[in-house]
Design an enzyme around this catalytic site. Structure first.
Site, PDB file in Angstrom:
ATOM      1  N   SER A 184       0.819  -1.205   0.000  1.00  0.00           N
ATOM      2  CA  SER A 184       0.000   0.000   0.000  1.00  0.00           C
ATOM      3  C   SER A 184       0.865   1.274   0.000  1.00  0.00           C
ATOM      4  O   SER A 184       1.689   1.448  -0.880  1.00  0.00           O
ATOM      5  CB  SER A 184      -0.943  -0.071   1.203  1.00  0.00           C
ATOM      6  OG  SER A 184      -1.958   0.859   1.096  1.00  0.00           O
ATOM      7  N   ASP A 354      -9.636  -5.440  -4.702  1.00  0.00           N
ATOM      8  CA  ASP A 354      -9.036  -4.381  -3.890  1.00  0.00           C
ATOM      9  C   ASP A 354      -9.716  -3.044  -4.159  1.00  0.00           C
ATOM     10  O   ASP A 354      -9.705  -2.547  -5.284  1.00  0.00           O
ATOM     11  CB  ASP A 354      -7.541  -4.305  -4.215  1.00  0.00           C
ATOM     12  CG  ASP A 354      -6.736  -3.569  -3.165  1.00  0.00           C
ATOM     13  OD1 ASP A 354      -7.293  -2.639  -2.546  1.00  0.00           O
ATOM     14  OD2 ASP A 354      -5.564  -3.911  -2.982  1.00  0.00           O
ATOM     15  N   HIS A 387      -7.353  -5.691  -0.415  1.00  0.00           N
ATOM     16  CA  HIS A 387      -6.179  -4.999   0.116  1.00  0.00           C
ATOM     17  C   HIS A 387      -5.487  -5.705   1.280  1.00  0.00           C
ATOM     18  O   HIS A 387      -4.262  -5.794   1.325  1.00  0.00           O
ATOM     19  CB  HIS A 387      -6.603  -3.601   0.559  1.00  0.00           C
ATOM     20  CG  HIS A 387      -5.521  -2.583   0.488  1.00  0.00           C
ATOM     21  ND1 HIS A 387      -4.947  -2.183  -0.690  1.00  0.00           N
ATOM     22  CD2 HIS A 387      -4.888  -1.883   1.455  1.00  0.00           C
ATOM     23  CE1 HIS A 387      -4.023  -1.276  -0.449  1.00  0.00           C
ATOM     24  NE2 HIS A 387      -3.965  -1.078   0.847  1.00  0.00           N
TER      25      HIS A 387
END
Ligand SMILES: *[C@@H]1O[C@H](CO)[C@@H](O)[C@H](O)[C@H]1NC(C)=O
Ligand SMILES: *[C@@H]1O[C@H](CO)[C@@H](O)[C@H](O)[C@H]1NC(C)=O
Ligand SMILES: *[C@@H]1O[C@H](CO)[C@@H](O)[C@H](O)[C@H]1NC(C)=O
Length: 412
Positions: A184, A354, A387
């Site tokens: 991320s 995601d 995610h």
């Protein structure tokens, strides 16, 4: 499994979106002389590593602008195993977490499922970073973390100060170039640095999980947050200071957020990060015990800027005069990802579910890298992953980490 009504969880999701962790109760000591606030008593090594039979060192690295960062080193596999004998040198790997979380994110599952410990058992010398403002890195040589001055930074500074300080330290300690794993926001700061030609000379390769650069396609809940950012609401409520997901103001803010009909707060984790396929409920509980953590409000504002502008650039001070003052030009300088050296080995893994690192945005990122040397860019698409699956998924070892390890082995 990811359904929860626990407000901290809400924040956890938000944090994943932007991507760091939660603050522990002890992080607000507010002692008068205390420029340096003591981190919570049990460090990351003691709470999540040594109990499994791994050696682990707690280290401090000070950035050029005075932030004292906590770094963990796991130099060998369980009970000293994992190779490295017979004169074989263990290669350093740096793990860089995302926003509103910290290095604990790499250690929430069992040793057989957690990337940091898997790497140690595979013969790597593992280093875990904790960026400024997180529980164990809430320290500065002269600034008080309870004062706004401490929180005057964005991911520009994480890329320009934290990352180089930690990389230089590892390089100096090991005398070796480093493999990198980012998740991320941890991917964004690496991409930003590499695009300016920085750090590459000290790196062997980089694996980017749930890569984030362009955020134009993030789905609704985040869109709502972004809208509040654009409306200036976030800065009005919080000032340019600490954004503590476990604090009162944030709770009130989340209540408002949840009143929005497009946001499903009973499953905000999904609303913010996507439908994670493979999280263990007990891991999610562990996550909530250590995360989400504080970041700066200014960092959230900066993260929202590419959502609006579709351009990846340094922090926009909001008007040409202020930008000229900071950058010498009216518009903030862009990070041009096409400038990442084309022979630098990159591995990217992204998920079809995601909501933060939306596949459409990843495709834009890959377009910037379309001239990358053949064979130097490996891309994995995991249809069922969202995610959080990339760091906490119970299947992540088989699906993703084994590929990361063979990528590192190909690029020694
Ligand atoms: C924050 O830092 C900028 C420089 O990056 C400086 O111009 C500004 O005055 C600082 N603001 C505060 C509140 O310290
Ligand atoms: C989920 O976590 C629990 C507790 O740590 C563990 O006993 C169980 O094996 C885990 N399940 C999976 C699929 O990893
Ligand atoms: C980024 O750099 C590439 C080549 O280095 C150039 O062709 C492109 O126009 C640049 N993009 C922007 C937005 O400046």
């Amino acid at each position: 499994m990811a359904v929860s009504k626990f407000p901290g969880f809400l924040w956890a999701s938000l944090l994943l979106l932007i991507q760091p962790y939660p603050a522990l109760e002890s992080s607000r000591l507010g002692s008068d002389s205390a420029i340096v606030v003591n981190p919570p008593p049990l460090g990351i090594c003691a709470s999540a590593v040594t109990k499994y039979g791994y050696r682990c060192q707690e280290l401090d690295v000070t950035t050029e602008d005075g932030y004292i960062l906590s770094v963990q080193r796991i130099p060998a596999g369980r009970h000293g195993g994992g190779g490295g004998g017979h004169g074989r040198i263990r290669q350093p790997v740096l793990l860089q977490h995302g926003v509103v979380v910290d290095g604990m994110t790499w250690l929430l599952n069992s040793p057989e499922e957690s990337l940091a410990l898997i790497l140690a058992d595979k013969g790597f010398d593992v280093w875990i970073a904790n960026t400024r403002g997180t529980s164990y890195s809430r320290r500065h040589v002269s600034l008080d973390p309870d004062k706004p001055e401490f929180w005057n930074w964005t991911w520009d500074e994480i890329a320009a100060r934290d990352l180089p300080a930690v990389i230089a330290y590892i390089f100096q300690q090991t005398g070796q170039k480093i493999h990198y794993v980012g998740h991320s926001l941890g991917t964004l700061i690496a991409l930003a640095s590499f695009s300016e030609g920085k750090q590459i000379d000290k790196m062997k390769s980089a694996a980017l999980l749930s890569p984030i650069a362009y955020l134009s396609h993030m789905t609704t809940a985040l869109g709502v947050v972004a809208a509040k950012v654009f409306a200036g609401e976030i800065t009005i409520v919080f000032g340019l200071a600490e954004f503590n997901p476990k604090g009162e103001e944030v709770s009130r803010f989340l209540k408002d957020l949840c009143a929005d009909p497009t946001v499903d707060c009973y499953d905000l984790m999904s609303a913010l990060t996507g439908k994670n396929c493979c999280l263990n409920a007990s891991t999610v509980d562990a996550f909530l015990r250590s995360e989400p953590q504080s970041t700066s409000t200014k960092n959230l504002v900066h993260l929202a800027q590419p959502v609006r502008d579709g351009v990846l650039a340094k922090y926009d001070y909001g008007n040409p005069a202020f930008n000229v003052e900071h950058y010498g030009v009216p518009m903030p300088p862009i990070y041009n990802l096409s400038n990442i050296p084309k022979d630098f080995p990159l591995f990217m893994s992204y998920g079809g579910q995601d909501a933060l690192s939306d596949p459409k945005d990843v495709v834009n990122l890959l377009d910037d890298l379309k001239l990358h040397d053949e064979g130097k860019l490996s891309v994995q698409y995991v249809k069922e992953y969202a995610h959080a699956d990339f760091i906490m998924g119970v299947t992540a070892k088989d699906v993703v980490y084994d590929k990361v390890i063979s990528f590192f082995q190909r690029n020694q």
